[in-house]
Design a protein around this motif. Structure first.
Motif, PDB file in Angstrom:
ATOM      1  N   GLU A 304      -2.033  -2.403  -0.641  1.00 11.35           N
ATOM      2  CA  GLU A 304      -1.487  -1.054  -0.708  1.00 11.35           C
ATOM      3  C   GLU A 304      -0.669  -0.764   0.552  1.00 11.35           C
ATOM      4  O   GLU A 304      -0.966  -1.274   1.634  1.00 11.35           O
ATOM      5  N   THR A 305       0.342   0.064   0.388  1.00 12.45           N
ATOM      6  CA  THR A 305       1.217   0.416   1.504  1.00 12.45           C
ATOM      7  C   THR A 305       1.428   1.928   1.544  1.00 12.45           C
ATOM      8  O   THR A 305       1.217   2.611   0.536  1.00 12.45           O
ATOM      9  N   PRO A 306       1.867   2.455   2.684  1.00  8.32           N
ATOM     10  CA  PRO A 306       2.350   3.845   2.683  1.00  8.32           C
ATOM     11  C   PRO A 306       3.575   3.947   1.778  1.00  8.32           C
ATOM     12  O   PRO A 306       4.107   2.931   1.294  1.00  8.32           O
ATOM     13  N   SER A 307       4.072   5.145   1.575  1.00  8.22           N
ATOM     14  CA  SER A 307       5.257   5.313   0.735  1.00  8.22           C
ATOM     15  C   SER A 307       6.461   4.643   1.386  1.00  8.22           C
ATOM     16  O   SER A 307       6.525   4.496   2.622  1.00  8.22           O
ATOM     17  N   GLU A 309       9.372   5.817   1.716  1.00  5.86           N
ATOM     18  CA  GLU A 309      10.054   6.785   2.576  1.00  5.86           C
ATOM     19  C   GLU A 309       9.418   6.826   3.966  1.00  5.86           C
ATOM     20  O   GLU A 309      10.115   6.855   4.986  1.00  5.86           O
ATOM     21  N   THR A 310       8.084   6.805   4.008  1.00  2.55           N
ATOM     22  CA  THR A 310       7.380   6.824   5.298  1.00  2.55           C
ATOM     23  C   THR A 310       7.708   5.574   6.112  1.00  2.55           C
ATOM     24  O   THR A 310       7.967   5.653   7.318  1.00  2.55           O
ATOM     25  N   ILE A 311       7.729   4.418   5.439  1.00  2.00           N
ATOM     26  CA  ILE A 311       8.002   3.165   6.157  1.00  2.00           C
ATOM     27  C   ILE A 311       9.445   3.127   6.644  1.00  2.00           C
ATOM     28  O   ILE A 311       9.719   2.668   7.762  1.00  2.00           O
ATOM     29  N   HIS A 314       9.670   4.911   9.804  1.00  2.00           N
ATOM     30  CA  HIS A 314       9.081   4.120  10.885  1.00  2.00           C
ATOM     31  C   HIS A 314      10.055   3.034  11.345  1.00  2.00           C
ATOM     32  O   HIS A 314      10.209   2.799  12.558  1.00  2.00           O
ATOM     33  N   ALA A 351       6.352  -2.256  -0.526  1.00  3.33           N
ATOM     34  CA  ALA A 351       6.328  -0.894  -1.070  1.00  3.33           C
ATOM     35  C   ALA A 351       7.394  -0.710  -2.144  1.00  3.33           C
ATOM     36  O   ALA A 351       7.202   0.057  -3.101  1.00  3.33           O
TER      37      ALA A 351
END
Length: 447
Positions: A304-307, A309-311, A314, A351
């Motif tokens: 699983e990964t963050p969204s 957009e969030t990545i 970053h 993602a």
């Protein structure tokens, strides 16, 4: 009393040169630029076909970084079309980092490792070479015996996580090596000899700056064993080598130093293979043992990964910080943070991926007290040591990089220590559990 219908081992072997004739995209290092510029030593597809009158199996080793699920299925279909009916194909890459690029889902998703050009023609030629090797081996089937020997080579391996890891970012450096060398001595009625050997070590004597095609140290081992065994066919199955590198690699090596290292490692492994063959010559022959097949399906769910957009946010922040470090001339800080950017880009690719798992079939072949299990990726050494310890058979050959490529498969205990293998793995922690339970089910250990 032996009856004619009882199992009788028959084998055939063949090796086909699959070295591309033209410059090709290479695999193994994200920093490598351009295509291959020549050939240092040839690449081969080597096949051993064995049958017992009821079951037919092909073991194939190919001088590539990886194979793929798609390549394995294509080879199976082409062989069937040619009238070569197999009950099992165990197709394994040696994992040389100086071979042509072959697509695989878990490799193509990595931004620095994927090929940006069409490699279909190269893959088609390699596929034809593999099919030719298996077909020739099948045509040469004759009564044979197999003997198993063992030796140790504890002078050429290093657990790279124990040494701090790729990029030096393992939190708690530790990890074992597996110095065992297993050799199968296959002798046919007409006098031909095939050597199948198993050893766990990355073929990374080459570097990203070198653009000559090469089998790396396994190529030198092959030449050494061929010379010592009067032209025997040599087939290499790499093991659980995900965190095992050759020892003593100078990070600044180039040119002849690269190939001197290959020679040193390959010759030492070759000497160990020859010692294992001497051990095999005094062992009991497998001659009438039936061939037993089994397999287990493993889904390998993705982590699983963050969204996305969030990545992306970053990654943008990391790029701003890298630009500032570059402006200040902080090379050490830049290199460290650049690893973080790479890992973030890998995570972003997952993602954005339209996949949820990497479905795989793990094959297992058993002949008497000999077992051979195909592992589809970069399995870390502790897995391999545990599998062999808990196997029901006397000798378990771990054929890594087989049938497909799912990337790194660490142990759950490795996750908290992070490092390259953990941060670039594509699979979820539950995939590690599923994989481990599946392999132990096959090889006979209690889960």
């Amino acid at each position: 009393m032996i009856h004619d219908h009882e199992a009788r081992l028959r084998t055939g072997t063949a090796s086909v040169d699959i070295t591309p004739g033209d410059p090709v995209e290479m695999s193994g290092y994200g920093a490598r630029e351009g295509r291959s510029s020549g050939v240092h030593d040839p690449l081969f597809a080597t096949a051993l076909v064995l049958e017992d009158g009821a079951v037919t199996v092909a073991l194939v080793s190919v001088d590539l970084l990886n194979v793929s699920r798609e390549l394995t299925r294509t080879v199976e279909r082409m062989l069937a079309a040619d009238g070569v009916d197999l009950d099992e194909l165990l197709l394994a890459a040696t994992h040389t980092h100086a071979g042509p690029y072959v697509p695989a889902r878990a490799l193509d998703i990595s931004p620095p490792l994927r090929a940006e050009t069409d490699v279909s023609e190269t893959v088609a030629e390699i596929t034809e070479g593999i099919v030719e090797a298996v077909g020739r081996a099948a045509d040469r089937i004759e009564p044979a015996t197999i003997r198993v020997g063992n030796a140790r080579e504890d002078g050429v391996q290093q657990n790279r996580r124990a040494a701090g890891g790729v990029g030096g970012n393992v939190r708690v450096p530790h990890g074992p090596v597996d110095p065992d060398v297993t050799a199968l001595l296959v002798e046919t009625e007409s006098g031909t000899e095939t050597v199948v050997y198993n050893f766990a070590c990355h073929p990374v004597c080459t570097t990203g700056d070198e653009t000559l095609l090469s089998a790396d140290w396994p190529g030198y081992t092959r030449e050494h064993v061929e010379a010592e065994r009067d032209g025997a066919t040599v087939l290499f199955l790499n093991g659980a080598a995900g965190d095992i590198n050759p020892r003593g690699m100078d990070p600044d090596r180039s040119g002849e130093d690269v190939y001197d290292l290959m020679d040193r490692v390959g010759t030492r492994v070759g000497d160990a293979v020859c010692r294992a063959l001497e051990d095999a010559e005094s062992s009991t022959k497998l001659e009438r043992a039936p061939v037993r097949l089994d397999a287990v399906d493993v889904r390998f769910p993705l982590k699983e990964t963050p969204s996305a957009e969030t990545i992306r946010g970053h990654v943008a922040d990391l790029e701003d910080r890298l630009a500032a470090l570059e402006e200040r001339g902080d090379e050490v800080g830049y290199e460290k943070l650049n690893w973080d950017r790479r890992y973030a880009e890998e995570l972003l690719a997952i993602a954005e991926w339209d996949a949820r798992c990497l479905p795989n079939r793990i094959p297992y072949v058993e002949i008497g007290e000999l077992g051979i299990v195909g592992l589809p990726g970069e399995v870390l050494a502790r897995h391999g040591l545990e599998f062999r310890k808990r196997a029901a058979v006397e000798t378990l050959v771990l054929a890594g990089y087989a049938t497909d490529y799912v990337g790194y498969v660490p142990r759950l205990a490795d996750l908290e220590n992070v490092g390259y293998e953990v941060r670039t793995m594509k699979i979820a922690p539950e995939a590690i559990v599923e994989f481990r339970e599946g392999v132990l089910e096959l090889v006979g250990g209690s889960i």
